[in-house]
Design a protein around this motif. Structure first.
Motif, short mmCIF file in Angstrom:
data_model
loop_
_atom_site.label_atom_id
_atom_site.label_comp_id
_atom_site.label_asym_id
_atom_site.label_seq_id
_atom_site.Cartn_x
_atom_site.Cartn_y
_atom_site.Cartn_z
N ALA A 117 -67.60 -100.19 24.30
CA ALA A 117 -67.22 -100.87 25.54
C ALA A 117 -68.31 -101.89 25.90
CB ALA A 117 -67.01 -99.86 26.66
N VAL A 118 -68.37 -102.98 25.17
CA VAL A 118 -69.46 -103.94 25.32
C VAL A 118 -69.47 -104.61 26.69
CG1 VAL A 118 -69.76 -104.35 22.85
CG2 VAL A 118 -68.13 -105.74 24.15
N GLN A 119 -68.35 -104.57 27.40
CA GLN A 119 -68.30 -105.10 28.77
C GLN A 119 -67.98 -104.00 29.77
OE1 GLN A 119 -65.99 -108.65 29.26
NE2 GLN A 119 -66.90 -109.64 27.49
N GLY A 120 -68.27 -102.78 29.40
CA GLY A 120 -67.98 -101.66 30.30
C GLY A 120 -66.49 -101.41 30.36
N GLY A 121 -66.03 -100.89 31.48
CA GLY A 121 -64.60 -100.65 31.65
C GLY A 121 -64.24 -99.18 31.56
N PRO A 172 -71.18 -101.73 37.71
CA PRO A 172 -70.47 -100.45 37.58
C PRO A 172 -69.17 -100.46 38.39
CG PRO A 172 -72.72 -100.12 38.35
CD PRO A 172 -72.50 -101.59 38.27
N LEU A 173 -68.30 -99.55 38.02
CA LEU A 173 -67.02 -99.45 38.73
C LEU A 173 -67.25 -99.00 40.17
CD1 LEU A 173 -64.90 -97.60 36.03
CD2 LEU A 173 -64.91 -100.05 36.54
N PRO A 174 -66.56 -99.60 41.13
CA PRO A 174 -66.70 -99.15 42.52
C PRO A 174 -66.08 -97.76 42.69
CG PRO A 174 -65.16 -101.01 42.35
CD PRO A 174 -65.70 -100.76 40.98
N PRO A 175 -66.62 -96.95 43.61
CA PRO A 175 -66.10 -95.59 43.81
C PRO A 175 -64.61 -95.54 44.13
CG PRO A 175 -68.17 -95.89 44.99
CD PRO A 175 -67.78 -97.24 44.44
N ASP A 176 -64.09 -96.54 44.85
CA ASP A 176 -62.66 -96.52 45.18
C ASP A 176 -61.81 -96.70 43.93
OD1 ASP A 176 -63.46 -99.31 45.11
OD2 ASP A 176 -61.54 -99.80 46.03
N PHE A 177 -62.33 -97.42 42.93
CA PHE A 177 -61.59 -97.59 41.68
C PHE A 177 -61.56 -96.28 40.92
CE2 PHE A 177 -61.14 -98.65 37.20
CZ PHE A 177 -60.00 -99.43 37.23
N VAL A 178 -62.67 -95.57 40.86
CA VAL A 178 -62.72 -94.27 40.19
C VAL A 178 -61.78 -93.29 40.88
CG1 VAL A 178 -64.20 -92.33 39.53
CG2 VAL A 178 -65.07 -94.67 39.34
N GLU A 179 -61.71 -93.34 42.20
CA GLU A 179 -60.77 -92.48 42.93
C GLU A 179 -59.33 -92.85 42.60
OE1 GLU A 179 -61.28 -89.65 44.55
OE2 GLU A 179 -63.35 -89.95 43.88
N ALA A 180 -59.06 -94.12 42.40
CA ALA A 180 -57.71 -94.56 42.02
C ALA A 180 -57.35 -94.03 40.64
CB ALA A 180 -57.62 -96.08 42.06
N LEU A 181 -58.32 -93.98 39.72
CA LEU A 181 -58.08 -93.39 38.39
C LEU A 181 -57.72 -91.92 38.54
CD1 LEU A 181 -61.14 -94.86 36.40
CD2 LEU A 181 -58.76 -95.66 36.31
N ARG A 201 -59.10 -106.33 36.93
CA ARG A 201 -59.79 -107.04 35.85
C ARG A 201 -60.88 -106.18 35.20
NH1 ARG A 201 -58.46 -112.09 35.11
NH2 ARG A 201 -60.48 -112.72 34.31
N VAL A 202 -60.55 -104.93 34.97
CA VAL A 202 -61.46 -103.97 34.35
C VAL A 202 -61.03 -103.80 32.89
CG1 VAL A 202 -62.23 -101.56 34.34
CG2 VAL A 202 -61.91 -102.77 36.51
N PRO A 203 -61.96 -103.97 31.94
CA PRO A 203 -61.61 -103.80 30.52
C PRO A 203 -61.10 -102.39 30.22
CG PRO A 203 -63.77 -104.84 30.74
CD PRO A 203 -63.35 -104.37 32.11
N MET A 204 -60.17 -102.32 29.27
CA MET A 204 -59.62 -101.04 28.80
C MET A 204 -60.00 -100.88 27.32
SD MET A 204 -55.79 -101.42 30.34
CE MET A 204 -55.70 -103.19 30.09
#
Length: 165
Positions: free
Chosen positions: A104-108, A23-32, A86-89
């Motif tokens: 989203a077969v690889q998440g992202g 899963p996405l790390p919390p800091d990445f979600v905060e960056a979004l 390196r997170v899929p879009m």
């Protein structure tokens, strides 16, 4: 057929596939959230599932997060952020595709472009219109009402042509 069984088993076990990422790390979600604002980012299961399938027969493969950019600059910032980490879009329009392209077969991160719905320019003389990616055919035809033009069913959004009424 074997792939379908593997995917069904993985779904039953709560995993996407052998290629799934953590899963996405919390800091990445905060960056979004820093790019598009907190109301325009969701990690809610129901929202992710809504954006993890289209009208195809493919099973739901939800993204890890959904964002609603409202300007080209936000899309650019989000894309750069995903690229660096390196997170899929995965782009999402209305979810009416038949190919499983929104899965989203690889998440992202799913980029829901529905709020980018401005009609930027209309040229009646050369039958062209410039729109943002969230403009639907119905919205465009409503805008065109009274001009004698329409955007017919079956034309492609990118490079489509207007027809005479």
């Amino acid at each position: 057929m074997a792939l379908r069984r593997v995917l069904a088993l993985a779904a039953a076990l709560g995993r996407r596939s052998c290629c799934s990422k953590p899963p996405l790390p919390p800091d990445f979600v905060e960056a979004l959230r820093a790019v598009v604002g907190t109301p325009n980012v969701s990690t809610a299961t129901a929202v992710r599932e809504q954006h993890g399938h289209d009208e195809s027969m493919h099973p739901c493969a939800p993204p890890d997060a959904v964002v609603w950019p409202q300007a080209v600059g936000q899309v650019q910032e989000l894309a750069a952020l995903c690229h660096r980490r390196r997170v899929p879009m995965v782009p999402f329009g209305t979810g009416t595709g038949l190919e499983g392209g929104v899965n989203a077969v690889q998440g992202g991160v799913c980029f829901d472009l529905s709020r980018m719905d401005a009609i930027a320019e209309l040229s009646l003389e050369d039958f062209s219109v410039t729109v943002e990616p969230g403009v639907t055919r119905k919205a465009l035809n409503k805008h065109l009402r009274g001009t004698g033009l329409w955007f017919p069913v079956g034309t492609v959004g990118v490079g489509g042509v207007l027809g005479l009424g």
